[in-house]
Motif scaffolding. Structure first.
Motif, PDB file in Angstrom:
ATOM      1  N   CYS A  91     -33.895 -28.084 -15.108  1.00 18.21           N
ATOM      2  CA  CYS A  91     -34.412 -29.126 -15.825  1.00 18.21           C
ATOM      3  C   CYS A  91     -34.369 -30.137 -15.292  1.00 18.21           C
ATOM      4  O   CYS A  91     -35.189 -31.279 -15.689  1.00 18.21           O
ATOM      5  CB  CYS A  91     -33.559 -29.126 -17.146  1.00 18.21           C
ATOM      6  N   THR A  92     -34.155 -29.918 -13.901  1.00 15.80           N
ATOM      7  CA  THR A  92     -34.759 -31.078 -13.105  1.00 15.80           C
ATOM      8  C   THR A  92     -36.252 -31.023 -12.921  1.00 15.80           C
ATOM      9  O   THR A  92     -36.986 -31.826 -11.507  1.00 15.80           O
ATOM     10  CB  THR A  92     -34.160 -31.541 -11.811  1.00 15.80           C
ATOM     11  N   ASP A  93     -37.181 -30.259 -12.310  1.00 16.12           N
ATOM     12  CA  ASP A  93     -38.485 -30.072 -12.243  1.00 16.12           C
ATOM     13  C   ASP A  93     -38.999 -31.051 -13.801  1.00 16.12           C
ATOM     14  O   ASP A  93     -39.084 -30.571 -15.176  1.00 16.12           O
ATOM     15  CB  ASP A  93     -38.645 -28.514 -12.809  1.00 16.12           C
ATOM     16  N   PRO A  94     -40.398 -31.375 -13.555  1.00 11.85           N
ATOM     17  CA  PRO A  94     -40.929 -31.950 -14.539  1.00 11.85           C
ATOM     18  C   PRO A  94     -41.536 -32.110 -15.607  1.00 11.85           C
ATOM     19  O   PRO A  94     -41.988 -31.931 -16.819  1.00 11.85           O
ATOM     20  CB  PRO A  94     -42.159 -33.078 -14.066  1.00 11.85           C
ATOM     21  N   THR A  95     -41.763 -30.621 -15.269  1.00 13.40           N
ATOM     22  CA  THR A  95     -42.161 -29.165 -16.863  1.00 13.40           C
ATOM     23  C   THR A  95     -41.724 -29.038 -16.986  1.00 13.40           C
ATOM     24  O   THR A  95     -42.545 -28.511 -17.825  1.00 13.40           O
ATOM     25  CB  THR A  95     -43.429 -28.581 -16.094  1.00 13.40           C
ATOM     26  N   LEU A  96     -40.167 -28.977 -17.088  1.00 15.20           N
ATOM     27  CA  LEU A  96     -39.763 -27.733 -17.450  1.00 15.20           C
ATOM     28  C   LEU A  96     -39.785 -26.547 -18.424  1.00 15.20           C
ATOM     29  O   LEU A  96     -40.035 -25.831 -18.848  1.00 15.20           O
ATOM     30  CB  LEU A  96     -39.078 -28.918 -19.356  1.00 15.20           C
ATOM     31  N   VAL A  97     -40.427 -26.181 -17.128  1.00 18.33           N
ATOM     32  CA  VAL A  97     -41.266 -24.584 -17.862  1.00 18.33           C
ATOM     33  C   VAL A  97     -40.378 -24.068 -17.445  1.00 18.33           C
ATOM     34  O   VAL A  97     -40.526 -22.085 -18.785  1.00 18.33           O
ATOM     35  CB  VAL A  97     -42.038 -24.166 -16.075  1.00 18.33           C
ATOM     36  N   ILE A 140     -29.032 -14.323 -25.433  1.00 16.42           N
ATOM     37  CA  ILE A 140     -28.790 -14.432 -24.764  1.00 16.42           C
ATOM     38  C   ILE A 140     -28.321 -16.462 -24.740  1.00 16.42           C
ATOM     39  O   ILE A 140     -29.173 -16.302 -25.652  1.00 16.42           O
ATOM     40  CB  ILE A 140     -30.078 -14.962 -23.807  1.00 16.42           C
ATOM     41  N   GLN A 141     -27.913 -17.117 -24.178  1.00 15.74           N
ATOM     42  CA  GLN A 141     -27.544 -18.467 -24.018  1.00 15.74           C
ATOM     43  C   GLN A 141     -28.157 -19.585 -22.666  1.00 15.74           C
ATOM     44  O   GLN A 141     -28.065 -18.534 -21.829  1.00 15.74           O
ATOM     45  CB  GLN A 141     -25.887 -18.832 -23.630  1.00 15.74           C
ATOM     46  N   VAL A 142     -28.948 -20.211 -23.348  1.00 13.55           N
ATOM     47  CA  VAL A 142     -29.909 -21.057 -22.324  1.00 13.55           C
ATOM     48  C   VAL A 142     -29.005 -22.739 -21.715  1.00 13.55           C
ATOM     49  O   VAL A 142     -28.679 -23.031 -22.550  1.00 13.55           O
ATOM     50  CB  VAL A 142     -31.172 -21.047 -22.798  1.00 13.55           C
ATOM     51  N   VAL A 143     -28.693 -22.786 -20.606  1.00 10.09           N
ATOM     52  CA  VAL A 143     -27.887 -23.879 -20.312  1.00 10.09           C
ATOM     53  C   VAL A 143     -28.625 -24.929 -19.353  1.00 10.09           C
ATOM     54  O   VAL A 143     -29.808 -24.666 -18.822  1.00 10.09           O
ATOM     55  CB  VAL A 143     -27.120 -23.450 -18.968  1.00 10.09           C
ATOM     56  N   ALA A 144     -28.770 -25.711 -19.900  1.00 10.22           N
ATOM     57  CA  ALA A 144     -29.700 -27.138 -19.537  1.00 10.22           C
ATOM     58  C   ALA A 144     -29.165 -27.708 -18.240  1.00 10.22           C
ATOM     59  O   ALA A 144     -28.261 -28.172 -17.968  1.00 10.22           O
ATOM     60  CB  ALA A 144     -30.266 -28.133 -20.205  1.00 10.22           C
ATOM     61  N   PHE A 145     -29.355 -26.729 -16.694  1.00  6.24           N
ATOM     62  CA  PHE A 145     -28.785 -27.184 -15.753  1.00  6.24           C
ATOM     63  C   PHE A 145     -29.581 -28.049 -15.123  1.00  6.24           C
ATOM     64  O   PHE A 145     -30.579 -27.882 -14.364  1.00  6.24           O
ATOM     65  CB  PHE A 145     -28.534 -25.890 -15.115  1.00  6.24           C
ATOM     66  N   PRO A 146     -29.146 -29.817 -14.393  1.00  4.44           N
ATOM     67  CA  PRO A 146     -29.233 -30.533 -13.614  1.00  4.44           C
ATOM     68  C   PRO A 146     -29.120 -29.331 -11.977  1.00  4.44           C
ATOM     69  O   PRO A 146     -28.648 -30.426 -11.556  1.00  4.44           O
ATOM     70  CB  PRO A 146     -29.214 -31.750 -14.051  1.00  4.44           C
ATOM     71  N   GLN A 147     -30.091 -29.195 -11.946  1.00  2.47           N
ATOM     72  CA  GLN A 147     -29.778 -28.591 -10.524  1.00  2.47           C
ATOM     73  C   GLN A 147     -29.692 -29.706  -9.110  1.00  2.47           C
ATOM     74  O   GLN A 147     -28.496 -29.029  -8.327  1.00  2.47           O
ATOM     75  CB  GLN A 147     -31.498 -27.391 -10.372  1.00  2.47           C
ATOM     76  N   ASN A 148     -30.428 -30.924  -9.386  1.00  3.91           N
ATOM     77  CA  ASN A 148     -30.658 -31.459  -7.889  1.00  3.91           C
ATOM     78  C   ASN A 148     -29.514 -32.569  -8.302  1.00  3.91           C
ATOM     79  O   ASN A 148     -29.577 -33.472  -7.933  1.00  3.91           O
ATOM     80  CB  ASN A 148     -32.226 -31.832  -8.026  1.00  3.91           C
ATOM     81  N   GLY A 149     -28.621 -32.571  -9.207  1.00  2.00           N
ATOM     82  CA  GLY A 149     -28.075 -33.508 -10.598  1.00  2.00           C
ATOM     83  C   GLY A 149     -28.314 -34.749 -11.184  1.00  2.00           C
ATOM     84  O   GLY A 149     -30.023 -34.669 -10.945  1.00  2.00           O
ATOM     85  N   GLU A 153     -32.148 -34.499 -21.208  1.00  2.06           N
ATOM     86  CA  GLU A 153     -31.817 -35.042 -22.872  1.00  2.06           C
ATOM     87  C   GLU A 153     -33.281 -34.244 -23.506  1.00  2.06           C
ATOM     88  O   GLU A 153     -33.176 -34.021 -24.635  1.00  2.06           O
ATOM     89  CB  GLU A 153     -32.503 -35.932 -23.073  1.00  2.06           C
ATOM     90  N   GLU A 154     -34.512 -33.898 -22.771  1.00  2.00           N
ATOM     91  CA  GLU A 154     -35.128 -33.464 -23.235  1.00  2.00           C
ATOM     92  C   GLU A 154     -34.868 -32.285 -23.289  1.00  2.00           C
ATOM     93  O   GLU A 154     -35.234 -31.698 -24.946  1.00  2.00           O
ATOM     94  CB  GLU A 154     -36.874 -33.274 -22.350  1.00  2.00           C
ATOM     95  N   SER A 155     -34.518 -31.420 -23.055  1.00  2.00           N
ATOM     96  CA  SER A 155     -34.110 -29.775 -22.856  1.00  2.00           C
ATOM     97  C   SER A 155     -33.219 -30.212 -24.201  1.00  2.00           C
ATOM     98  O   SER A 155     -33.457 -29.250 -24.788  1.00  2.00           O
ATOM     99  CB  SER A 155     -33.702 -29.681 -21.253  1.00  2.00           C
ATOM    100  N   ILE A 156     -32.416 -30.580 -23.822  1.00  2.42           N
ATOM    101  CA  ILE A 156     -31.060 -30.202 -25.384  1.00  2.42           C
ATOM    102  C   ILE A 156     -32.041 -30.507 -26.805  1.00  2.42           C
ATOM    103  O   ILE A 156     -32.041 -29.650 -27.646  1.00  2.42           O
ATOM    104  CB  ILE A 156     -30.450 -31.622 -25.270  1.00  2.42           C
ATOM    105  N   ARG A 157     -33.102 -31.379 -26.638  1.00  2.13           N
ATOM    106  CA  ARG A 157     -34.530 -30.999 -27.904  1.00  2.13           C
ATOM    107  C   ARG A 157     -34.563 -29.626 -27.894  1.00  2.13           C
ATOM    108  O   ARG A 157     -34.936 -29.707 -29.568  1.00  2.13           O
ATOM    109  CB  ARG A 157     -35.185 -32.639 -27.798  1.00  2.13           C
ATOM    110  N   MET A 158     -35.302 -29.382 -26.952  1.00  6.52           N
ATOM    111  CA  MET A 158     -35.830 -27.820 -26.779  1.00  6.52           C
ATOM    112  C   MET A 158     -35.237 -27.091 -27.767  1.00  6.52           C
ATOM    113  O   MET A 158     -35.388 -25.979 -27.818  1.00  6.52           O
ATOM    114  CB  MET A 158     -36.740 -27.694 -24.921  1.00  6.52           C
ATOM    115  N   GLY A 159     -33.698 -27.202 -27.378  1.00  2.00           N
ATOM    116  CA  GLY A 159     -32.950 -25.928 -27.982  1.00  2.00           C
ATOM    117  C   GLY A 159     -32.158 -25.430 -27.206  1.00  2.00           C
ATOM    118  O   GLY A 159     -31.215 -24.237 -27.445  1.00  2.00           O
TER     119      GLY A 159
END
Length: 425
Positions: free
Chosen positions: A123-129, A147-156, A168-174
């Motif tokens: 989730c460190t890509d601005p597009t969140l694709v 499947i469970q999806v983890v919002a993972f800040p790969q680059n910190g 935080e946007e990833s959390i709002r996405m579900g």
């Protein structure tokens, strides 16, 4: 829906054979079945082991299968070069490519008896694709696999001012789970903030936690102690998971003893990823080379819940693999010196019941009233399943057969009368 009867099934921790009746996708009865309903399909397990589905608690489905098309190869074999390669590659990643690759690997999982997966989404890509794609895929394949999806800040989280907002946007996405990567942060202080932020967000949004933590050979990387403290103080241990923690292999033994005690006190979950970490870690150590895997045997002995993940399938971090958790368990058995009779059972737990606890699952297991998900192996014991890397002859999801495998048939023809080899006693 057709009823299904599994005859002559061997369940774990018993030497007796039993029958399993499935009606309307639910385990209806476990025991001797003499008069099944008229429309019942019958499978004879022939005394082979029947278990709940295998679970992969840690994989990166957003990166699978790209190893063969990357313009740049990992020359050092290190984790940090892998991250750099992925960062360079991400701008060219499309939703179509990501979903097609992940969907193919899901079929590999099904064929290998894996019906529960936790995947990390960068989730460190601005597009969140990656987040968007994996959340869509989760719904598209729900009849096949959970499947469970983890919002993972790969680059910190704090290495870039935009990353916290993206998390935080990833959390709002579900997303289902919130991740972190404290050892990637620029400073120790930011690494501590990384862990604390994940716990604050998880508490606020009622999410599970799964942090890539101390994924390095550096014995001074000790963010797992911060995670243990937060788990204890916030009473969130059962909902929190520390993944990789490879630095633990190189910790001073006195410190490791104290740490493992705190992990047990916190009631946290831990995940080891044998194949990737055997190759990625301890590259700078020279000989003798540390193994680069957290102390699974010591943690299990002190009551910590430990699971095994695949982590990578043909990506910049690990260019091999076929989404088979039996391979990972086989590696763990060897690399972790876990070939004692009870330990072999523990290793099998690490890809089944322990992972179910890690994922915070209910309705898992072969028990009356549970959803009827199970696999039938081509072997009668856990020892033989791991030794032979047994095929799943049947994979059953919600009472429906979704995969059948015919094991290899090896015919010897050097004598007048042919004979057959199956490597069993």
């Amino acid at each position: 829906m057709k009823n299904l009867l599994i005859k002559n099934a061997k369940l774990r921790y018993t030497n007796e054979l039993t029958d399993i009746l499935i009606c309307d996708g639910i385990f209806q009865k476990i025991g001797k079945i003499t008069d099944p309903p008229a429309d019942t399909e019958i499978i004879d397990a022939t005394g082979n082991l029947v278990t709940p589905p295998i679970i992969d608690p840690h994989v990166h489905l957003d990166a699978v299968l790209v190893a063969g098309i990357l313009p740049r190869k990992n020359q050092t074999g290190t984790l940090l070069e892998s991250i750099d390669i992925w960062s360079d590659w991400k701008p060219g990643l499309t939703k179509k490519m990501l979903k097609e690759n992940a969907r193919k690997v899901i079929d590999w999982y099904v064929a290998n008896g894996v019906l529960r997966v936790r995947t990390h989404a960068d989730c460190t890509d601005p597009t969140l694709v990656t987040v968007e794609s994996l959340l869509e895929l989760k719904e598209e394949v729900r009849d096949l696999i959970d499947i469970q999806v983890v919002a993972f800040p790969q680059n910190g989280i704090y290495s870039d001012p935009a990353n916290l907002g993206l998390l935080e946007e990833s959390i709002r996405m579900g997303v289902d789970v919130i991740g972190g990567a404290p050892h990637i942060e620029y400073t120790r202080e930011d690494g501590v903030r990384d862990v604390e932020t994940v716990f604050e967000l998880a508490e606020k949004h009622d999410k599970l936690i799964d942090i890539h933590i101390d994924e390095t050979g550096d014995p001074h990387s000790r963010f797992i102690e911060v995670m243990a403290k937060e788990s204890i103080n916030r009473h969130m241990g059962p909902r929190a998971t520390g993944s990789h923690t490879t630095a633990m292999h190189n910790y001073d033994n006195d410190y490791a003893y104290k740490l493992i005690g705190n992990l047990a006190k916190a009631n946290m979950n831990m995940i080891v990823n044998p194949s990737a970490n055997l190759l990625l870690q301890s590259r700078m150590c020279g000989y003798p080379k540390p193994r680069g895997i957290a102390r699974a045997d010591e943690m299990l002995a002190r009551g910590v819940n430990v699971s095994i993940g695949h982590d990578s399938v043909m990506d910049p971090w690990y260019s091999l693999g076929k989404a088979c958790l039996l391979q990972q368990a086989f590696l763990m058995l060897h690399a972790g010196h876990m070939n004692g009779a009870e330990q072999i059972q523990q290793v099998f737990d690490m890809i089944t019941t322990n992972s179910a606890k890690t994922l915070h699952l209910d309705n898992y297991g072969i028990a009356e009233g549970n959803q009827a998900d199970l696999i039938i192996f081509d072997a009668a014991t856990e020892d033989d399943i791991l030794r032979l890397q047994s095929e799943c002859t049947y994979v059953i999801r919600k009472g429906k057969i979704i995969c059948q495998t015919t094991p290899a048939k090896r015919k010897l023809t050097y004598d007048a009368e042919p004979s057959y080899v199956d490597f069993k006693l």
